[in-house]
Design a protein around this motif. Structure first.
Motif, mmCIF file in Angstrom:
data_model
loop_
_atom_site.group_PDB
_atom_site.id
_atom_site.type_symbol
_atom_site.label_atom_id
_atom_site.label_comp_id
_atom_site.label_asym_id
_atom_site.label_seq_id
_atom_site.Cartn_x
_atom_site.Cartn_y
_atom_site.Cartn_z
ATOM 1 N N ALA A 48 1.028 -0.986 -0.004
ATOM 2 C CA ALA A 48 0.306 -0.233 0.162
ATOM 3 C C ALA A 48 0.855 1.325 0.026
ATOM 4 C CB ALA A 48 -0.810 -0.459 1.284
ATOM 5 N N GLY A 49 0.380 1.829 -0.470
ATOM 6 C CA GLY A 49 1.087 3.219 -0.765
ATOM 7 C C GLY A 49 0.721 4.458 -1.417
ATOM 8 N N ASP A 50 -1.228 4.576 -1.656
ATOM 9 C CA ASP A 50 -1.963 5.632 -2.590
ATOM 10 C C ASP A 50 -2.297 6.849 -2.730
ATOM 11 O OD1 ASP A 50 -4.929 5.632 -2.069
ATOM 12 O OD2 ASP A 50 -3.462 4.652 -0.714
ATOM 13 N N HIS A 51 -1.053 7.759 -1.324
ATOM 14 C CA HIS A 51 -2.149 9.477 -1.880
ATOM 15 C C HIS A 51 -3.316 10.153 -1.067
ATOM 16 C CE1 HIS A 51 1.878 9.811 -4.714
ATOM 17 N NE2 HIS A 51 2.223 10.730 -3.541
ATOM 18 N N GLU A 52 -4.220 9.073 -1.524
ATOM 19 C CA GLU A 52 -5.211 9.744 -1.494
ATOM 20 C C GLU A 52 -6.200 8.823 -1.170
ATOM 21 O OE1 GLU A 52 -7.974 11.505 -4.852
ATOM 22 O OE2 GLU A 52 -6.596 10.653 -5.833
ATOM 23 N N TYR A 53 -6.636 7.790 -1.199
ATOM 24 C CA TYR A 53 -7.400 6.612 -0.640
ATOM 25 C C TYR A 53 -7.344 6.169 0.295
ATOM 26 C CZ TYR A 53 -9.582 8.645 -5.403
ATOM 27 O OH TYR A 53 -9.066 8.395 -6.812
ATOM 28 N N SER A 54 -6.539 6.055 1.900
ATOM 29 C CA SER A 54 -6.221 5.646 2.624
ATOM 30 C C SER A 54 -6.050 3.813 2.350
ATOM 31 C CB SER A 54 -7.554 5.908 3.353
ATOM 32 O OG SER A 54 -7.947 7.905 3.637
ATOM 33 N N ASP A 82 4.728 7.788 5.424
ATOM 34 C CA ASP A 82 3.481 7.779 5.881
ATOM 35 C C ASP A 82 2.943 7.704 4.355
ATOM 36 O OD1 ASP A 82 3.829 10.496 4.051
ATOM 37 O OD2 ASP A 82 4.237 11.119 5.519
ATOM 38 N N GLN A 83 1.832 7.888 3.559
ATOM 39 C CA GLN A 83 1.641 7.308 2.333
ATOM 40 C C GLN A 83 1.768 8.429 1.143
ATOM 41 O OE1 GLN A 83 -0.375 8.940 4.863
ATOM 42 N NE2 GLN A 83 -0.901 10.741 3.581
ATOM 43 N N ASN A 84 2.653 9.749 1.848
ATOM 44 C CA ASN A 84 3.381 10.455 0.336
ATOM 45 C C ASN A 84 4.540 10.575 0.714
ATOM 46 O OD1 ASN A 84 0.815 11.948 0.482
ATOM 47 N ND2 ASN A 84 1.225 12.882 2.137
ATOM 48 N N PHE A 104 -1.934 -1.625 -4.201
ATOM 49 C CA PHE A 104 -2.631 -0.698 -3.875
ATOM 50 C C PHE A 104 -2.004 0.888 -3.822
ATOM 51 C CE2 PHE A 104 -7.746 1.148 -2.637
ATOM 52 C CZ PHE A 104 -7.135 2.436 -3.227
ATOM 53 N N LEU A 105 -1.115 1.088 -5.276
ATOM 54 C CA LEU A 105 -0.125 2.037 -5.505
ATOM 55 C C LEU A 105 -0.463 3.227 -5.946
ATOM 56 C CD1 LEU A 105 2.593 -0.141 -5.999
ATOM 57 C CD2 LEU A 105 1.666 0.594 -3.921
ATOM 58 N N ARG A 106 0.040 4.729 -5.840
ATOM 59 C CA ARG A 106 -0.250 5.448 -7.004
ATOM 60 C C ARG A 106 1.534 6.354 -6.865
ATOM 61 N NH1 ARG A 106 -1.699 10.918 -6.522
ATOM 62 N NH2 ARG A 106 -2.253 11.829 -7.408
ATOM 63 N N TYR A 294 -12.640 8.922 4.217
ATOM 64 C CA TYR A 294 -11.232 10.151 2.600
ATOM 65 C C TYR A 294 -10.692 10.971 2.275
ATOM 66 C CZ TYR A 294 -10.847 11.858 -2.268
ATOM 67 O OH TYR A 294 -10.132 12.545 -3.268
ATOM 68 N N ARG A 295 -9.038 10.589 2.236
ATOM 69 C CA ARG A 295 -7.977 11.733 2.623
ATOM 70 C C ARG A 295 -8.374 12.897 1.600
ATOM 71 N NH1 ARG A 295 -4.332 8.163 4.330
ATOM 72 N NH2 ARG A 295 -3.796 8.772 2.134
ATOM 73 N N GLY A 296 -8.298 12.577 0.058
ATOM 74 C CA GLY A 296 -7.998 13.453 -0.765
ATOM 75 C C GLY A 296 -6.457 13.413 -0.725
#
Length: 299
Positions: A48-54, A82-84, A104-106, A294-296
């Motif tokens: 996991a690491g997608d910036h936006e979708y938690s 963290d996700q960012n 689940f990556l971005r 939803y984090r955005g």
């Protein structure tokens, strides 16, 4: 007379010993050690690491459910710290032991030594699963030695090769999606218990006309609600076999509100079983408590 009696006793003892040894051998053959009877549970590794979708919050809840109620081992790997954080996902060596990898990556930019673990897994022919922004999991700048990884989605899942490629876009953050089961796929095991139609918070991703590949099996179709541009219906879930001959399940759903829906939860759990070559659960263990906001994109 004494000699005769001794011979009878010795003969009797030998006979008893032979019988005992025979029974011991038979017992050893019919009753192997318990460890030999135990089959190791399949290992599902989430990345996991997608910036936006938690995703780093929703995936652990799914992993815990699979471990608690469906007899699987699970491990969740997350971007650090963290996700960012785009350049480090510790623990990817776990993919060496994985029976199923779920991404689940971005827009990551992982170092070569971490990409190597993903590359080895994809080359292994083991099954692979992905959510939403994994269509554009990597975002290396033009000319970068790892630029080819920007097409990870195409290689792994049969999705467009990165954001914006082949017309890959969406219909606006104020839109949502009506989802329906594709009639020809209605009896697919992955769709067991999934409603014939439902509404998803995820704004529809455009993958057509070139994706998924022609040999993929679309399962769910999405229609954009309140699109910000002229919209066409697009598949939002499909199965496929990639070039490594690996079984694939991919869905462009993935908004945390999607995961609150029991139908999407069943879709996910069913897909995990199908990819592992296991029958989908005969008995659904009940709705998973997923209440992730939803984090955005917050940096």
């Amino acid at each position: 007379m004494k000699r005769i009696l001794r011979r009878i006793v010795v003969s009797h003892r030998l006979t008893g010993l032979i019988v005992c040894l025979g029974m011991a051998a038979l017992f050893a053959f019919e009753s192997p050690q318990p460890a030999a009877l135990l089959k190791e549970k399949p290992l599902v590794v989430f990345v996991a690491g997608d910036h936006e979708y938690s995703g780093e919050q929703t995936l652990p809840l799914i992993a815990a459910e699979l471990a608690k109620n469906y007899g699987l081992r699970t491990k969740v790997l997350k971007s650090y710290p963290d996700q960012n954080a785009e350049k480090d996902i510790p623990g990817l060596e776990a993919l060496k032991e994985a029976d199923l990898a779920i991404f689940f990556l971005r827009w990551r930019q992982l170092p070569p030594e971490q990409l190597q673990y993903i590359d080895e897994y994809l080359n292994s022919g083991k099954p692979v699963m992905g959510f939403r922004t994994s269509t554009h999991a990597f975002n290396f700048p033009k000319g970068h030695p790892s630029e080819a990884w920007n097409a990870f989605g195409e290689r792994a899942f049969g999705s467009p090769p990165g954001w914006g490629k082949a017309g890959h876009t969406h219909y606006g953050h104020n839109s949502t999606t009506d989802v329906t089961v594709i009639a020809e796929a209605a009896k697919h095991p992955i769709l067991t218990g999934v409603p014939a139609s439902f509404h998803a918070a995820s704004w529809l991703y455009r993958v057509r006309p070139d994706y998924p590949p022609q040999d993929a099996v679309p399962l769910l179709l999405g229609k954009s609600v309140n699109p910000d541009k002229a919209a066409i219906d697009n598949p939002v879930a499909w199965t496929w076999k990639n070039k490594a001959n690996a079984k694939v399940f991919f869905t462009t759903l993935g908004h945390p509100e999607d995961f609150r829906q029991e139908g999407v939860q069943r879709l996910t759990v069913n897909a995990v079983h199908w990819l592992l070559g296991k029958p989908v659960p005969k008995k659904w263990k009940g709705k998973i408590d997923i209440n992730v906001p939803y984090r955005g994109i917050v940096k």
